[in-house]
Design a protein around this motif. Structure first.
Motif, PDB file in Angstrom:
ATOM      1  N   TYR A 182     -82.144 105.453   2.454  1.00  0.00           N
ATOM      2  CA  TYR A 182     -83.207 104.705   2.646  1.00  0.00           C
ATOM      3  C   TYR A 182     -83.216 103.426   3.563  1.00  0.00           C
ATOM      4  N   ALA A 183     -84.016 103.141   3.984  1.00  0.00           N
ATOM      5  CA  ALA A 183     -84.491 102.272   4.837  1.00  0.00           C
ATOM      6  C   ALA A 183     -84.682 100.931   4.064  1.00  0.00           C
ATOM      7  N   ARG A 184     -85.384 101.062   2.997  1.00  0.00           N
ATOM      8  CA  ARG A 184     -85.867 100.285   2.058  1.00  0.00           C
ATOM      9  C   ARG A 184     -85.420 100.487   0.673  1.00  0.00           C
ATOM     10  N   PRO A 185     -84.068 100.437   0.218  1.00  0.00           N
ATOM     11  CA  PRO A 185     -83.780 100.982  -0.973  1.00  0.00           C
ATOM     12  C   PRO A 185     -83.832  99.996  -2.062  1.00  0.00           C
ATOM     13  N   GLY A 186     -84.163  98.520  -1.829  1.00  0.00           N
ATOM     14  CA  GLY A 186     -84.421  97.699  -2.842  1.00  0.00           C
ATOM     15  C   GLY A 186     -85.844  97.965  -3.441  1.00  0.00           C
ATOM     16  N   HIS A 187     -86.590  98.813  -2.805  1.00  0.00           N
ATOM     17  CA  HIS A 187     -88.227  99.038  -3.217  1.00  0.00           C
ATOM     18  C   HIS A 187     -88.159 100.359  -4.361  1.00  0.00           C
ATOM     19  N   ARG A 188     -86.934 100.868  -4.383  1.00  0.00           N
ATOM     20  CA  ARG A 188     -86.839 102.262  -5.209  1.00  0.00           C
ATOM     21  C   ARG A 188     -86.876 101.725  -6.637  1.00  0.00           C
ATOM     22  N   SER A 189     -87.204 102.383  -7.714  1.00  0.00           N
ATOM     23  CA  SER A 189     -87.425 101.908  -9.131  1.00  0.00           C
ATOM     24  C   SER A 189     -85.819 102.103  -9.779  1.00  0.00           C
ATOM     25  N   PRO A 190     -85.246 101.478 -10.547  1.00  0.00           N
ATOM     26  CA  PRO A 190     -84.016 101.774 -11.361  1.00  0.00           C
ATOM     27  C   PRO A 190     -83.992 103.202 -12.001  1.00  0.00           C
ATOM     28  N   GLU A 191     -85.126 103.658 -12.449  1.00  0.00           N
ATOM     29  CA  GLU A 191     -85.112 104.834 -13.083  1.00  0.00           C
ATOM     30  C   GLU A 191     -84.972 106.117 -11.991  1.00  0.00           C
ATOM     31  N   ALA A 192     -85.600 106.082 -10.713  1.00  0.00           N
ATOM     32  CA  ALA A 192     -85.384 106.648  -9.840  1.00  0.00           C
ATOM     33  C   ALA A 192     -84.104 106.718  -9.317  1.00  0.00           C
ATOM     34  N   ARG A 257     -92.245 109.983  15.592  1.00  0.00           N
ATOM     35  CA  ARG A 257     -91.288 108.761  15.462  1.00  0.00           C
ATOM     36  C   ARG A 257     -91.984 108.208  14.137  1.00  0.00           C
ATOM     37  N   LEU A 258     -91.079 108.006  12.870  1.00  0.00           N
ATOM     38  CA  LEU A 258     -91.447 107.241  11.912  1.00  0.00           C
ATOM     39  C   LEU A 258     -90.719 106.034  11.662  1.00  0.00           C
ATOM     40  N   PRO A 259     -91.548 104.898  12.284  1.00  0.00           N
ATOM     41  CA  PRO A 259     -91.186 103.501  12.431  1.00  0.00           C
ATOM     42  C   PRO A 259     -90.665 102.992  10.921  1.00  0.00           C
ATOM     43  N   GLY A 260     -89.394 102.376  10.971  1.00  0.00           N
ATOM     44  CA  GLY A 260     -89.049 101.750   9.882  1.00  0.00           C
ATOM     45  C   GLY A 260     -88.706 102.742   8.630  1.00  0.00           C
ATOM     46  N   CYS A 261     -88.378 104.058   8.877  1.00  0.00           N
ATOM     47  CA  CYS A 261     -88.071 104.861   7.913  1.00  0.00           C
ATOM     48  C   CYS A 261     -86.498 105.186   8.016  1.00  0.00           C
ATOM     49  N   GLY A 262     -86.015 105.669   6.704  1.00  0.00           N
ATOM     50  CA  GLY A 262     -84.443 106.162   6.712  1.00  0.00           C
ATOM     51  C   GLY A 262     -84.550 107.659   6.911  1.00  0.00           C
ATOM     52  N   HIS A 263     -83.344 108.061   6.352  1.00  0.00           N
ATOM     53  CA  HIS A 263     -83.274 109.604   6.446  1.00  0.00           C
ATOM     54  C   HIS A 263     -84.105 110.443   5.286  1.00  0.00           C
ATOM     55  N   VAL A 264     -84.535 109.764   4.178  1.00  0.00           N
ATOM     56  CA  VAL A 264     -85.418 110.348   3.143  1.00  0.00           C
ATOM     57  C   VAL A 264     -86.811 109.606   3.294  1.00  0.00           C
TER      58      VAL A 264
END
Length: 282
Positions: A182-192, A257-264
């Motif tokens: 993920y490019a923004r892993p901090g945005h993921r919920s703890p449960e996920a 192109r998906l700007p700012g996105c990671g692998h998922v």
């Protein structure tokens, strides 16, 4: 508009093997109305990878998110069936038949993207959206990706669940656990984060799928179908230059192109990913 009610269930169906017919069981979630859309996750993941986009997609599509055999809640493939393309692609076709679906649209990420393209090549689907699909690597890139995946799996299996749960409670900890994909892993919920770490550590099909992918290269065209190949600009697992190779292999494909996105990318920019899928599956 009333919220869509999701059906979460299992379905079993027969597939052929060198040792005779075998029964495969797949867990899936189905929701929405419209043309059918099959969603396929990546190696070590589960169908919940699509959760950020399912609500938007379900407003216009009959969405079927599956746990691939040996991943998520789906049992391992039975003896006599390999985790290779020649087995899994026909199994997905049989799954669609068991669900009463003929030639769905399909979207896949990573391994799921490769499977989606194979379904397209076999003319078993109406359109293909492939997000960072596997199979367009050179040998050095493949070794890098496989080594990274094995390391992620080893860490997930060795780390006590109490540590995973503790790390998931902070943005820094979530970054440590998931920044590879993920490019923004901090945005993921703890449960996920906890759930996908469990999915990775318990994936019964992980090793066999990785072994089956060692010699995979996708070099065939997918003519006569709408095809989109989309790549995150911050993909750290399958580098975005592989998208150029995909475009060469499939000249008629739309390369996005998906700007700012990671692998998922479904988690990094759900609105953009949903729009790409809907545009392709018209």
């Amino acid at each position: 508009m009333p919220a869509q009610v999701a059906e979460v269930a299992e379905v079993s169906f027969g597939v052929e093997s060198p040792r005779g017919p075998r029964t495969v069981t797949v867990s899936y979630e189905r929701t929405g109305t419209g043309a059918p859309l099959l969603l396929l996750h990546g190696i070590g993941h589960h169908r919940q990878a699509w959760d950020p986009v399912i609500g938007v997609l379900a407003a216009e599509r009959d969405v079927i998110a599956v746990d691939l055999p040996g991943f998520g809640a789906s049992p391992a493939l039975p003896d006599g069936l390999a985790y290779d393309l020649s087995t899994v692609v026909p199994a997905l076709h049989a799954l669609c038949g068991a669900l009463g679906v003929e030639r769905p649209h399909v979207a896949g990420n990573s391994l799921g993207g490769l499977l989606a393209l194979e379904l397209g090549r076999e003319k078993l689907v109406r359109s293909v959206t492939a997000l960072s699909p596997a199979g367009f690597w050179n040998e050095a890139e493949r070794r890098y990706a496989f080594t990274t995946l094995r390391t992620m799996r080893r860490i997930a299996r060795m780390m006590p669940m109490s540590t995973v749960e503790r790390l998931s409670r902070s943005a820094v900890g979530r970054t440590a656990l998931t920044s590879t994909i993920y490019a923004r892993p901090g945005h993921r919920s703890p449960e996920a984060v906890v759930a996908e770490t469990v999915a990775l550590r318990e994936a019964t099909g992980f090793h066999e799928t990785l072994m089956a992918g060692q010699d995979v290269l996708f070099r065939d065209d997918v003519p006569e179908l709408p095809v989109t190949v989309a790549w995150g600009t911050r993909d750290r697992l399958l580098l975005r230059r592989q998208g150029i190779r995909a475009k060469h292999a499939i000249p008629g494909a739309r390369l996005v192109r998906l700007p700012g996105c990671g692998h998922v990318p479904m988690h990094d920019d759900p609105a953009l990913v949903a729009r790409v899928i809907l545009d392709t599956s018209r």
